[in-house]
Design an enzyme around this catalytic site. Structure first.
Site, PDB file in Angstrom:
ATOM      1  N   ASP A  85     -12.221   2.521   6.566  1.00 10.60           N
ATOM      2  CA  ASP A  85     -11.769   3.863   6.183  1.00 10.60           C
ATOM      3  C   ASP A  85     -12.829   4.320   5.176  1.00 10.60           C
ATOM      4  O   ASP A  85     -13.959   3.819   5.197  1.00 10.60           O
ATOM      5  CB  ASP A  85     -10.354   3.801   5.581  1.00 10.60           C
ATOM      6  N   LYS A 100      -2.061  -0.065   6.231  1.00 13.32           N
ATOM      7  CA  LYS A 100      -3.242   0.447   5.517  1.00 13.32           C
ATOM      8  C   LYS A 100      -3.486  -0.448   4.317  1.00 13.32           C
ATOM      9  O   LYS A 100      -2.552  -1.069   3.809  1.00 13.32           O
ATOM     10  CB  LYS A 100      -2.987   1.888   5.031  1.00 13.32           C
TER      11      LYS A 100
HETATM   12  O1  2IT Z   1      -7.356   6.519   9.392  1.00 12.54           O
HETATM   13  C1  2IT Z   1      -7.652   5.830  10.376  1.00 12.54           C
HETATM   14  O2  2IT Z   1      -7.100   5.981  11.465  1.00 12.54           O
HETATM   15  C2  2IT Z   1      -8.687   4.812  10.206  1.00 12.54           C
HETATM   16  N1  2IT Z   1      -9.232   4.701   9.124  1.00 12.54           N
HETATM   17  C3  2IT Z   1      -9.027   3.883  11.334  1.00 12.54           C
HETATM   18  C4  2IT Z   1      -8.035   2.780  11.443  1.00 12.54           C
HETATM   19  C5  2IT Z   1      -8.372   1.712  12.435  1.00 12.54           C
HETATM   20  O3  2IT Z   1      -7.614   0.726  12.460  1.00 12.54           O
HETATM   21  O4  2IT Z   1      -9.339   1.823  13.184  1.00 12.54           O
END
Ligand code: 2IT
Length: 445
Positions: A164, A124
């Site tokens: 996100d 993340k």
């Molecule tokens: O919280 C999540 O799963 C997302 N923001 C998407 C993450 C992604 O790599 O598509």
């Protein structure tokens, strides 16, 4: 080492990182039995190795705003665990972003991504940059400056970020453009790309659609259906939009949305053009829902309140972490709520989860319910690798199957003696086993 001791050590090492510690505790509490049955995990230090990220990159992002003033933000990428595939997870641009929040999101992402059955590890990232009120040019300049640092540590086989909160198609475009300029190559370095340049169909809708597919399974497991159900939704971004679209398709009625300014109650239901209006609201970049009640005067705006006091059959937190607390859960139950599906990440506090479980209300945790977003990101990676594009129907069908399988995994590992399904426990165990067994296979690294 005993779980309580691991938790105490973690608290001592990372004081004040409350969201991260909350997410870790929630998972570890589910794993007691599995760890007792599998002593090899303790011998290999699996938990100690799993709760700390592999590495964290922190960087400064300097950029110039439209008035010519220099702005400085913080940027981060947390590469948490890559036992089952490249680090994968979104970027969040929001003033609340700090290391604790990104570590909690990265930790959750490990298990969520494992649940999708696709080869993706957990990561993340993001920044405390506030997109609210910024011009397109400011967002572009910030995104470009952010990528100037990030590009060194990402790659289609190493780490694939996505969107996100605060990062949607526009931001992914600016980030991708800068990456391409620096690396001089077109690769699947990000997901959530535009349809013309490697993006997958259905990706914008995927988190919301997937959430409703999961919910549909949950209701069917209780001989129930979405038809005629009244639903409260929080948030008004991509996730709330996708969830409303699909819920309405299944005959449910969505009566609320919310923003930082308050919530909207629309008794007639948010459907048709009203759902598309959500996209306009978001694009205005002001982060408010009040204008909905000006556009549709039958709806009522309640300033500075959350939507959990409204009487509904199903509550779907779709905004942010810890947005539904124990008191909210008690009010929902008093009003006859039958199901709660967390479409945001860690939308419910631990107290809320306890209150729901004690009342035997089926509660789907974010890492299962919202896994559709990253699942379609995984499908975008597959398409990029093959240099092919699947049709919307093909992607949607795969998404539906993945969500049904996640539901089945939760039932397999979360069904209690009395038949009640503890979805949180089921999701944690199913995700953990896949990651832990992969770590076992790969030695102490
Ligand atoms: O919280 C999540 O799963 C997302 N923001 C998407 C993450 C992604 O790599 O598509």
């Amino acid at each position: 080492m005993k779980l309580e001791q691991i938790m105490n050590n973690l608290e001592a090492k990372h004081p004040g990182e409350s969201e991260y510690l909350q997410a870790v505790r929630e998972v570890l509490e589910s794993l007691q039995d599995i760890l007792a049955d599998n002593p090899q995990f303790e011998t290999a230090g699996i938990i100690e190795r799993l709760v700390e990220p592999d590495r964290i990159l922190t960087f400064k992002v300097s950029w110039v705003d439209d008035s010519g003033k220099v702005q400085v933000n913080l940027g981060y990428r947390v590469q948490f665990n890559n036992a089952i595939g490249p680090y994968k997870g979104g970027l969040r641009f929001h003033p609340s972003v700090n290391l604790s929040i990104l570590k909690f999101l990265g930790f959750e992402q490990i298990f969520k991504n494992a649940l999708t059955t696709l080869p993706m590890g957990g990561g993340k990232g993001g920044s405390d940059f506030d997109p609210k009120g910024k011009s397109d040019h400011e967002i572009m300049r910030f995104s470009q400056a952010f990528m100037l640092e990030l590009w060194h540590i990402i790659g289609p086989q190493t780490d694939v970020p996505a969107g996100d909160i605060g990062v949607g198609g526009r931001e992914i475009g600016f980030l991708y453009g800068m990456y391409k300029k620096l690396a001089r190559e077109n690769t699947g370095i990000l997901t959530g790309k535009g349809g013309n340049w490697g993006g997958s169909l259905i990706r914008p809708e995927a988190t919301g659609f997937g959430g409703i597919y999961f919910l549909k399974e949950m209701l069917e497991a209780n001989n129930d259906s979405l038809d005629g159900k009244v639903i409260s939704v929080s948030g008004f971004g991509n996730v709330a939009w996708g969830a409303a679209l699909k819920a309405v398709e299944y005959g449910a009625k969505v009566v609320t949305i919310s923003g930082p300014d308050g919530y909207i109650f629309d008794e007639a239901g948010i459907s048709g053009e009203k759902i598309e209006y959500l996209l306009e609201l978001r694009a205005s970049n002001n982060d408010v829902v009040a204008p909905y009640a000006d556009e549709y005067p039958d709806a009522k705006f309640y300033p500075n309140e959350r939507p959990w006091g409204v009487k509904v059959d199903i509550a779907l937190p779709c905004a942010t972490q810890n947005e539904l607390n124990g008191d909210d859960a008690a009010v929902l139950i008093a009003n006859g709520v039958k199901y709660v599906g967390e479409v945001s990440n860690m939308g419910c506090t631990p107290e809320a989860i306890d209150v729901l479980h004690n009342a035997k209300i089926p509660y789907g945790p974010g890492k299962a319910v919202n896994a559709g977003g990253v699942a379609v990101s995984g499908l975008e990676m597959s398409q990029n690798s093959m240099k092919l594009n699947w049709s919307a129907a093909e992607v949607d069908e795969k998404l539906h199957t993945i969500m049904a399988n996640i539901h089945a995994a939760c039932v397999q590992y979360g069904t209690e003696d009395d038949g009640f399904v503890n979805y949180a426990k089921g999701a944690n165990i199913a995700g953990f086993l896949k990651v832990a067994n992969s770590m076992m296979d790969q030695g102490i690294v």
